[in-house]
Design a protein around this motif. Structure first.
Motif, PDB file in Angstrom:
ATOM      1  N   GLN A 169      47.576  76.156   5.921  1.00  0.00           N
ATOM      2  CA  GLN A 169      47.626  77.491   6.542  1.00  0.00           C
ATOM      3  C   GLN A 169      47.204  78.334   5.343  1.00  0.00           C
ATOM      4  O   GLN A 169      47.507  78.412   4.411  1.00  0.00           O
ATOM      5  CB  GLN A 169      48.770  77.845   6.889  1.00  0.00           C
ATOM      6  N   GLU A 227      53.632  70.254   3.119  1.00  0.00           N
ATOM      7  CA  GLU A 227      53.010  70.338   4.826  1.00  0.00           C
ATOM      8  C   GLU A 227      52.399  71.680   5.129  1.00  0.00           C
ATOM      9  O   GLU A 227      51.890  71.745   6.414  1.00  0.00           O
ATOM     10  CB  GLU A 227      54.124  69.755   5.627  1.00  0.00           C
ATOM     11  N   ASN A 228      52.455  72.799   4.541  1.00  0.00           N
ATOM     12  CA  ASN A 228      52.058  73.897   4.825  1.00  0.00           C
ATOM     13  C   ASN A 228      50.763  74.224   4.221  1.00  0.00           C
ATOM     14  O   ASN A 228      50.348  75.559   4.364  1.00  0.00           O
ATOM     15  CB  ASN A 228      53.318  75.101   4.662  1.00  0.00           C
TER      16      ASN A 228
END
Length: 557
Positions: free
Chosen positions: A348, A344-345
């Motif tokens: 970034q 989910e990251n």
């Protein structure tokens, strides 16, 4: 909103398959047409190519797979299109997709975006009926075994030691373990049985390694289907099965010709599992393509530790192929996951995680080069990738003597792989591959497994209990010691623990079981839980696949 793969494929302007064949010098009357856009090549034509020189063989492989995806098939298609774009005569060779993943969770395997092979719906579904033929040939042998037992069991088959199961090309967990022949005396002798998916069949592996119909028939005869009470093997040849099995496969074994979205030739033929088998398209298709094109781009299943190793140590060894270069596909997203970032990251920027995850890429590059094959890195681009992250991957690749090229074929087709195509040509023309498998034929089976585990996986050793060690010796005593080994382990790690990302080292690889694939010509070393009949997820892709008001397929991807 971006178009789906099937929408892009449906908008393609396809050329008649005879026109695609003409680009490779294939006469129209030697293309056996399955409708206007699919065809098989006649064996008369294939046999006429023997004296022609071979083109350059390029393998597309990848870093260790993650849920973030890598894009081997898409890159294979994109590179093939890119080579044609820069004026080279190139063809691609891919495996045929199984219907199991199409209706399950993974989806199809015809590329994606603007780097696809078409007709996409046909390729992902029934195609030219090859898998049907392989499944029927396999199940004919299953029927002949039980029929032989029913009519007196002259060969003395031990019902407890029948190893040949049945197959169906669908994910169906309820069929993994069954009891067959129930219902009374007239139905035979009840015994434990089960189903695998068609791509897990040894017939599939044989189909993809056979050189021609005669070789196919000989290999089929060597399949070990059961044992007697004294553990001596019973083969398909003993049951007089190879003849009718070959009859069922006689059309399927001709390679399939289709096209990319950019109307470049693509051979799609065969599709063995990449764990209990070697995970590559057919030898016949690859060798045919090499006679017709100057550059042939092919792929192998899973990451390079499984796919490239088996391509080199099994397919190339058995078929006498000499790869000229390899392309290792990586994504920034996947490298971040190997660097410890949660899915989910991934959107970034995290340069440090990319650098950490590049330990996985570095080991794969070193492994491929250990076979004497020069290597290029293809960074399969995603929109969230940053310049700093890309630069980090390029720097790590440089330390391994490889150039990393940013590729955008998913969004741009061949335009997005021009630089990669030029680099592959430069490498092939400037560096002579000194290909060699990493172990000799006459090395003991135990040492072959240990060589792969220690040299490629970073393991310190392999272990096995006494029964498995005895099986190593038993297979050598039976005359199978010169066969290559096919490693069956998780594709998600260099170790046998799927949760160990990056480049773990010092671990021990346990060998749980040895299975003989005598017809295919390799010994399978099982080093973990291997699923040969997948199940459907809670929400299968099948829920989204349907026909629209115009009779066109929706939901296939």
């Amino acid at each position: 909103m971006a178009k789906s793969d099937i929408e892009i494929a449906r908008e393609a302007t396809m050329q008649p398959i005879t026109e695609i064949g003409s680009k490779l010098g294939i006469p129209a009357d030697q293309v056996l047409q399955y409708g206007p856009y699919k065809g098989k090549l006649s064996f008369d034509f294939i046999n006429s190519l023997d004296s022609k020189p071979d083109g350059k063989l390029i393998l597309v492989t990848a870093i260790t797979p993650t849920p973030a995806g890598e894009g081997k098939t898409t890159t294979t298609v994109g590179l093939g299109d890119g080579l044609n774009r820069i004026g080279k005569k190139a063809a691609i060779c891919l495996r045929e997709p199984s219907q199991g993943p199409c209706f399950g969770m993974k989806g199809g395997a015809a590329g994606g975006g603007y780097a696809q092979v078409v007709p996409m719906e046909d390729i992902n579904l029934h195609f030219t009926g090859d898998f049907h033929a392989i499944g029927i040939a396999h199940n004919l042998l299953s029927a002949l075994i039980d029929n032989h037992i029913y009519w007196g069991n002259e060969l003395g088959i031990d019902l407890r030691r029948v190893s040949w199961r049945r197959v169906v090309d669908m994910n169906d967990r309820s069929l993994r373990s069954i009891v067959s022949s129930l219902g009374g005396v007239s139905n035979g002798f009840p015994r434990e049985d089960g189903f695998d998916i068609v791509v897990a069949s040894e017939v599939m592996a044989i189909f993809c390694l056979a050189k021609d119909l005669n070789d196919l028939t000989e290999r089929l005869s060597r399949i070990v289907v059961a044992q007697r009470r004294d553990k001596s093997p019973v083969t398909a040849g003993d049951l007089m099965a190879p003849g009718p099995m070959a009859v069922l496969l006689k059309d399927a074994i001709s390679p399939n010709l289709v096209q990319t979205l950019e109307n470049n030739p693509a051979f799609i033929h065969g599709g063995p599992f990449a764990n209990i088998a070697h995970g590559c398209n057919s030898v016949i298709a690859t060798r045919t393509a090499l006679k017709l094109a100057d550059y042939v781009v092919t792929e192998a299943g899973f990451g390079a530790d499984l796919g490239a190793e088996k391509f080199f140590d099994i397919k190339c060894r058995k078929a006498g192929l000499k790869p000229a270069a390899a392309v290792v596909v990586a994504t920034i997203r996947a490298l971040k996951m190997h660097g410890g970032v949660a899915k989910e990251n991934l959107g970034q920027e995290n340069v440090e995680a990319v650098k950490k995850g590049c330990s996985n890429l570095a080991r794969h590059l070193a492994n491929v080069k250990s076979f004497g094959v020069p290597v290029v890195v293809a960074i399969n681009r995603f929109s969230a990738d940053t310049d700093a992250e890309v630069a980090a991957v390029q720097e790590v690749a440089k330390t391994q003597g490889a150039k990393a090229i940013l590729c955008n074929h998913w969004a741009e087709g061949s335009k997005g792989t021009e630089e990669l195509a030029h680099e592959v040509v430069r490498v092939v023309d400037s560096q002579t591959a000194n290909f060699s498998p990493i172990y000799p034929d006459d090395m003991p089976l135990w040492d072959k497994v240990k060589t792969i585990a220690t040299r490629l996986y970073g393991a310190s050793d392999i272990i096995a209990d006494k029964a498995v060690r005895n099986r190593f010796k038993e297979l050598e005593d039976m005359g199978y010691g010169d066969l290559p080994v096919c490693m069956a382990k998780t594709q998600y790690s260099f170790s046998t623990d799927p949760n160990l990302k990056g480049a773990p080292s010092g671990h021990v690889v346990p060998v749980r079981e040895l299975r003989l694939s005598a017809g295919a010509g390799f010994v399978v070393a099982i080093c973990g839980e291997i699923m040969t009949m997948p199940g459907l997820p809670r929400v299968p892709s099948a829920h989204n696949i349907k026909l629209d008001a115009n009779g066109q397929i929706e939901g296939l991807f």
